[in-house]
Design an enzyme around this catalytic site. Sequence first.
Site, PDB file in Angstrom:
ATOM      1  N   ARG A  92     -41.849  66.587 -65.544  1.00  0.00           N
ATOM      2  CA  ARG A  92     -42.278  65.502 -64.680  1.00  0.00           C
ATOM      3  C   ARG A  92     -43.716  65.164 -64.628  1.00  0.00           C
ATOM      4  O   ARG A  92     -44.190  63.978 -64.645  1.00  0.00           O
ATOM      5  CB  ARG A  92     -41.546  65.537 -63.204  1.00  0.00           C
ATOM      6  CG  ARG A  92     -40.014  65.568 -63.200  1.00  0.00           C
ATOM      7  CD  ARG A  92     -39.382  66.115 -61.882  1.00  0.00           C
ATOM      8  NE  ARG A  92     -39.722  67.708 -61.966  1.00  0.00           N
ATOM      9  CZ  ARG A  92     -38.851  68.451 -61.179  1.00  0.00           C
ATOM     10  NH1 ARG A  92     -38.052  68.162 -60.495  1.00  0.00           N
ATOM     11  NH2 ARG A  92     -39.276  69.869 -61.596  1.00  0.00           N
ATOM     12  N   ASP A 136     -25.307  86.255 -71.742  1.00  0.00           N
ATOM     13  CA  ASP A 136     -25.870  85.091 -72.189  1.00  0.00           C
ATOM     14  C   ASP A 136     -25.927  85.030 -73.930  1.00  0.00           C
ATOM     15  O   ASP A 136     -25.766  83.936 -74.430  1.00  0.00           O
ATOM     16  CB  ASP A 136     -27.440  84.731 -72.000  1.00  0.00           C
ATOM     17  CG  ASP A 136     -27.482  83.831 -70.813  1.00  0.00           C
ATOM     18  OD1 ASP A 136     -26.749  82.821 -70.677  1.00  0.00           O
ATOM     19  OD2 ASP A 136     -28.551  83.920 -70.183  1.00  0.00           O
TER      20      ASP A 136
HETATM   21  P1  AMP Z   1     -34.154  74.123 -65.775  1.00  0.00           P
HETATM   22  O1  AMP Z   1     -34.852  75.302 -66.379  1.00  0.00           O
HETATM   23  O2  AMP Z   1     -32.903  73.652 -66.335  1.00  0.00           O
HETATM   24  O3  AMP Z   1     -34.115  74.176 -64.382  1.00  0.00           O
HETATM   25  O4  AMP Z   1     -35.189  72.901 -65.957  1.00  0.00           O
HETATM   26  C1  AMP Z   1     -36.680  72.635 -65.616  1.00  0.00           C
HETATM   27  C2  AMP Z   1     -37.198  71.690 -66.285  1.00  0.00           C
HETATM   28  O5  AMP Z   1     -36.514  70.616 -66.088  1.00  0.00           O
HETATM   29  C3  AMP Z   1     -38.724  71.531 -65.901  1.00  0.00           C
HETATM   30  O6  AMP Z   1     -39.370  71.549 -67.029  1.00  0.00           O
HETATM   31  C4  AMP Z   1     -38.564  70.262 -65.107  1.00  0.00           C
HETATM   32  O7  AMP Z   1     -39.620  69.626 -65.271  1.00  0.00           O
HETATM   33  C5  AMP Z   1     -37.308  69.564 -65.918  1.00  0.00           C
HETATM   34  N1  AMP Z   1     -37.115  68.101 -65.114  1.00  0.00           N
HETATM   35  C6  AMP Z   1     -36.397  68.202 -63.996  1.00  0.00           C
HETATM   36  N2  AMP Z   1     -36.090  67.132 -63.550  1.00  0.00           N
HETATM   37  C7  AMP Z   1     -36.584  66.343 -64.359  1.00  0.00           C
HETATM   38  C8  AMP Z   1     -36.964  64.921 -64.387  1.00  0.00           C
HETATM   39  N3  AMP Z   1     -36.293  63.996 -63.547  1.00  0.00           N
HETATM   40  N4  AMP Z   1     -37.622  64.540 -65.664  1.00  0.00           N
HETATM   41  C9  AMP Z   1     -37.911  65.128 -66.351  1.00  0.00           C
HETATM   42  N5  AMP Z   1     -38.035  66.537 -66.340  1.00  0.00           N
HETATM   43  C10 AMP Z   1     -37.419  67.025 -65.592  1.00  0.00           C
END
Ligand code: AMP
Length: 351
Positions: free
Chosen positions: A229, A92
């Site tokens: 969310r 990374d």
């Molecule tokens: P990641 O680490 O890339 O898997 O992202 C996770 C984050 O993305 C978490 O805080 C989730 O709440 C956010 N997330 C996923 N889907 C949504 C959505 N539809 N609206 C807002 N946040 C989201």
Amino acid sequence: MADHLEAVRALLSFLTNKEQNILKDINEIAGVGHRVVHGGEHFHQSVVVNQAVREILEATKKLAPLHNPPNLMGIDVCTELMVSVPQVAVFDTAFHQTLPPRAFIYAIPYRYYADDHVRRYGFHGISHRYVASRAAKILRGKIDNPRIITCHLGNGSSLCAVAQGQSRDTSMGFTPLSGVVMGTRSGDIDPTVVSFIAEKEQYSLTEVMDVLNRQSGVLGISGVSPDFRDLEKEAAQGHERARLALDVFAYSVARGVASLIPAIDGLDALAFTAGIGENSPKMRRRICSFLAWLGVVLNEDTNSENTGEREISARESKITVLVVPTDEEKIIAQETMEVLQQDKRAEKNRF
Ligand code: AMP
């Protein structure tokens, strides 16, 4: 699963299960690609893990105590269960090894860099590299050699300024704790807060770091959740601290974007990715509203769609704004294939 060994064993038995019809045999696996969070200053690109590499990875454990030990466990377990299959480490930090010294040297006594390698490393490099290269492809014909800031906004969030396809500066630092506000991580704070909390709570340094890593960020501000969310739902129902957390996050990202512009002498495109960056039109709108002075104008229709890779800026926008779903697994797989092919070529030349 009790441990990594049991988990990888279960995975392999799934992959070789006749009913699944995925692999006949473990020997069909050409290589295993591992995401390794911290490669220190040793690794500028992906490598096949041999004894010498393993020893360096062991020594870099202390640079990323939350991430590298389990990464190594994964490598060891795969080596044990797939003796003849090469293991490849994809870092990374590697993409950020092109940072100039002015961007990676901390203004603390130089010996901490010279003796102990304390410097900005940057993370999410696999994602930033992929998103920047996709963004450059989308912009081809319109802008050659675009200056891009990629915004990886997920549980962990970081920004990266890319020019000529290279990382020139990034928001995370020595560890993935610094930079913009995150789900449970504080991002940048005045280091004096560390000693303040330690004294007030009579905490050890480890306990204070736990507060900053796991109890801070939008979770710490809202007291509700690290999940955006939940925060958006609560904010819509009038929860003041959920609103505040979202506001602090958006501002911290916009501020981070603005602070990276000198690294690439301007800005042609902004690319959003990861859980929040890909899925929250509201958050993208809020962040971009702080960047209107740069000439950023969103197209509300494309911003609100949920259709994967796309341009979401209006025609009159001075900066092209994109959504590019990240695909770290694909890059790790590609890198693994490339490294193994190089390794084979090198082997042929040797004999
Ligand atoms: P990641 O680490 O890339 O898997 O992202 C996770 C984050 O993305 C978490 O805080 C989730 O709440 C956010 N997330 C996923 N889907 C949504 C959505 N539809 N609206 C807002 N946040 C989201």
